[in-house]
Design an enzyme around this catalytic site. Structure first.
Site, PDB file in Angstrom:
ATOM      1  N   ARG A 290      63.206  -2.593  26.002  1.00 48.54           N
ATOM      2  CA  ARG A 290      63.515  -3.884  26.617  1.00 48.54           C
ATOM      3  C   ARG A 290      65.022  -4.112  26.523  1.00 48.54           C
ATOM      4  O   ARG A 290      65.632  -3.863  25.478  1.00 48.54           O
ATOM      5  CB  ARG A 290      62.776  -5.030  25.919  1.00 48.54           C
ATOM      6  N   GLU A 319      67.881  -7.908  35.096  1.00 48.52           N
ATOM      7  CA  GLU A 319      67.667  -6.801  36.034  1.00 48.52           C
ATOM      8  C   GLU A 319      67.519  -7.311  37.460  1.00 48.52           C
ATOM      9  O   GLU A 319      66.750  -8.260  37.700  1.00 48.52           O
ATOM     10  CB  GLU A 319      66.434  -5.996  35.613  1.00 48.52           C
ATOM     11  N   HIS A 338      65.351   1.126  35.540  1.00 51.34           N
ATOM     12  CA  HIS A 338      64.033   0.823  34.953  1.00 51.34           C
ATOM     13  C   HIS A 338      62.968   1.779  35.507  1.00 51.34           C
ATOM     14  O   HIS A 338      61.986   1.356  36.126  1.00 51.34           O
ATOM     15  CB  HIS A 338      63.633  -0.634  35.216  1.00 51.34           C
TER      16      HIS A 338
END
EC number: 1.1.1.95
Length: 602
Positions: A290, A319, A338
């Site tokens: 994370r 993000e 990601h």
């Protein structure tokens, strides 16, 4: 007063009949939704979570798939229900369509807020999140409207671990930078000399599913692997040749650090200026967990100072990150958007896992991946509510007293009550204790449905003892005691005579109280946070500590002192409304008569 005790050890298939209750601490418990009443003595083999019949009178329910789902998952759904795959809907379109659906499946791009549940007019029974995180689902509203929420937490494990290893190797050998250089027409072999992985020490921070798989693969690359996770079973780590160490030891020893911890209040920005300063100079960091666990500004400073040689990041606090982010643009940082779960196999696995969970829930089966559950009746909730709060807070207190590096494996819970065993079903309280122990260090939502499963998955063995007291059974319980065995404590006075971390509490006038720590009796309300101090029993101690807190504008809501004998050792328990600063706690620790102290968040 006479007492009789009965002990038992939990199993995943506990069959004691009790209506279910949402146990998520992320929001207050909403008003109870009454379920049809029945005798608790009625045998029952399966706990029905939802009862689903199609709203249009047909035999099949309708499942709305709002985001792209793997073909295997869609086929599984089609064998059970009418499936409507409608992608890229506006919120208004979703709210209009949802009233015709019994279940909804989303990924991370669809917000399932209160409006969705209100628009469903009670028909929506299950929301499935194809993935781990459920930040986009309003759990409180789902529970209030009697809708079960399930996720798919396991299918991404291997993909995330493989991506972590890919970033580790590519960072060590400057693959991304060298690739960009060659494509710019350069040929700078000397500039991109890397480092070998063989013989280097990798610290895996968070030894859950992904962390364990990263450790296995790193061992295969010839690395020495250590791990920090105070709640991981030591035998599981030793089985694959991994040594569990303290947080500070991991930082000071590692050549490479791989992060695999959830984002919780305890782990938010856990890598910061202070922790970077404890690291070996030239350390390399990988994060596929994370983004928020790293203070990104502090990481840039550590990179510029040479403390951190390189970083490889798949996740960010926000993000996507800003295009001009100093961290993203740093020449010693490798970044990916990601991609941890982005393999064809993982996507298919997630699709199958969430499809099975949704179909099972619509069939009325217990879902191990449920993150909430329907409510108990109002009268049962009203009676148990203060004990539910007490149970969770005792679990949270006990686990915070464990020193880093000690794996929590054995938990013993004792209940004293004047009620007969058949009149006291403790599954709810047991689930809350499990919740208090696990949730502070995990991204798992523990509830009555998944508590035993989650405990077993983490190697947590919880046994229960019920002590029958003489007297009036007016109250369901007199005391709850939580003991953690075979652990080291950061507050030695919390250890019982037999060496377990031990805390005990009771409900007084509807308010949970901490009444015993180790062998010391105290009396402090479990509100706000608590400071525990072991001190030499002498005049003026309460005033001295109170003055330090008052000078720092920290309000004391309760204070209690328990002692062995006059002028001997004593335990002072102080309830505070707000967390004291590090400087304030340091001043308390510097008082000559205070032998040890600990600050505990509730």
């Amino acid at each position: 007063m006479s007492a009789a005790a009965a002990s038992s050890t939990i199993s995943v298939a506990a069959a004691n009949p009790l209506k279910t209750l949402s146990l998520s601490s992320r929001s207050p418990l909403p008003s109870a939704i009454s379920l049809p009443s029945r005798s608790l003595n009625t045998p029952r083999r399966r706990l029905i979570l939802v009862s689903c019949t199609a709203g249009d009178g047909s035999s099949k329910p309708t499942i709305l798939v709002a985001e792209k789902l793997g073909e295997a998952g869609v086929k599984l759904l089609e064998g059970f229900a009418n499936v409507d795959c409608s992608y890229n809907m506006t919120p208004e379109e979703l709210n209009t369509k949802i009233s015709l659906c019994d279940a909804l499946i989303v990924r991370s791009g669809t917000k399932v807020g209160r409006e969705v549940f209100e628009s469903s007019r009670g028909r929506l029974k299950v929301v499935g999140r194809a993935g781990v995180g459920i930040d986009n689902v309003d759990l409180s509203a789902a529970t209030e409207f009697g809708c079960l929420v399930v996720n798919a937490p396991t299918a991404n494990t291997i993909a995330a671990a493989e991506h972590g290893i890919a970033l580790l190797a590519s960072m060590a050998r400057n693959v991304a930078q060298a690739d960009a250089s060659v494509k710019d027409g350069e040929w700078k072999r000397n500039k991109y000399v890397g480092v070998s992985l063989v013989g280097k020490t990798l610290a895996v921070m968070g030894f859950g599913k992904v962390g364990t798989e990263v450790a296995r693969r790193a061992k295969g690359l010839g690395m020495r692997v250590i791990a920090h996770d105070p709640y991981a079973p030591a035998d599981r780590a030793h089985a694959i040749g991994v040594e569990l160490v303290s947080f500070d030891e991991a930082l000071a020893t590692a050549d490479f650090i791989s992060l695999h911890m959830p984002l919780t209040p305890a782990t938010n920005k856990i890598l910061n200026d202070e922790t970077f300063a404890k690291m070996k100079k030239g350390v390399r960091i990988v994060n596929v967990a994370r983004g928020g666990v790293i203070d990104e500004d502090a990481l840039v400073r550590a990179l510029d100072a040479g403390i951190v040689s390189q970083a490889a990041l798949d996740v960010f606090t926000k993000e996507p990150p800003a295009k001009d982010s100093p961290l993203v643009q740093h020449e010693n940082v490798t970044v990916t958007p990601h991609l941890g779960a982005s393999t064809m196999e993982a996507q298919e696995g997630v699709a199958i896992e969430i499809a099975e969970a949704v179909v099972g829930a619509l069939n009325g089966e217990l879902a191990a991946t449920a993150v909430n559950a329907p409510m108990v009746s109002a009268e049962v909730l009203t009676e148990l509510k203060p004990y539910v709060i007490l149970a969770e807070k005792l679990g949270r207190l006990a686990v915070q007293l464990v020193a880093g590096g000690s794996g929590v494996k054995n938990v013993k819970v004792s209940y004293t009550s004047a009620r007969a065993t058949d009149d006291l079903d403790t599954r709810l309280l047991r689930a809350m204790i499990t919740k208090g122990i696990i949730e502070p260090i995990s991204d798992v939502y523990v509830n009555l449905v998944n508590a035993d499963f989650t405990a077993k998955q983490r190697g947590l063995r919880l046994s229960e003892e019920r002590v029958l007291l003489d007297g009036s059974p007016e109250n369901p319980l007199e005391t709850i005691t939580v003991q953690l065995g075979n652990v080291e404590s950061k507050f030695a006075s919390s250890l019982s005579e037999s060496g377990e971390v031990k805390v005990e509490g009771r409900v007084k006038d509807g308010i949970p109280h901490l009444t015993k720590v180790g062998s010391f009796e105290v009396d402090v309300t479990l509100e706000g946070s608590i400071i525990l101090c072991r001190q030499v029993d002498q005049p003026g101690m309460i005033g001295t500590v109170g003055s330090i807190l008052g000078e720092s504008n920290v309000n004391v809501n309760f204070m209690s002192v328990g002692r062995i004998a006059p002028r001997k050792q004593a335990i002072m328990a102080i309830g505070v409304d707000d967390p004291p600063s590090k400087e304030t706690l340091k001043k308390i620790g510097e008082i000559p008569a205070i032998e040890e102290f600990v600050f505990l968040k509730l």
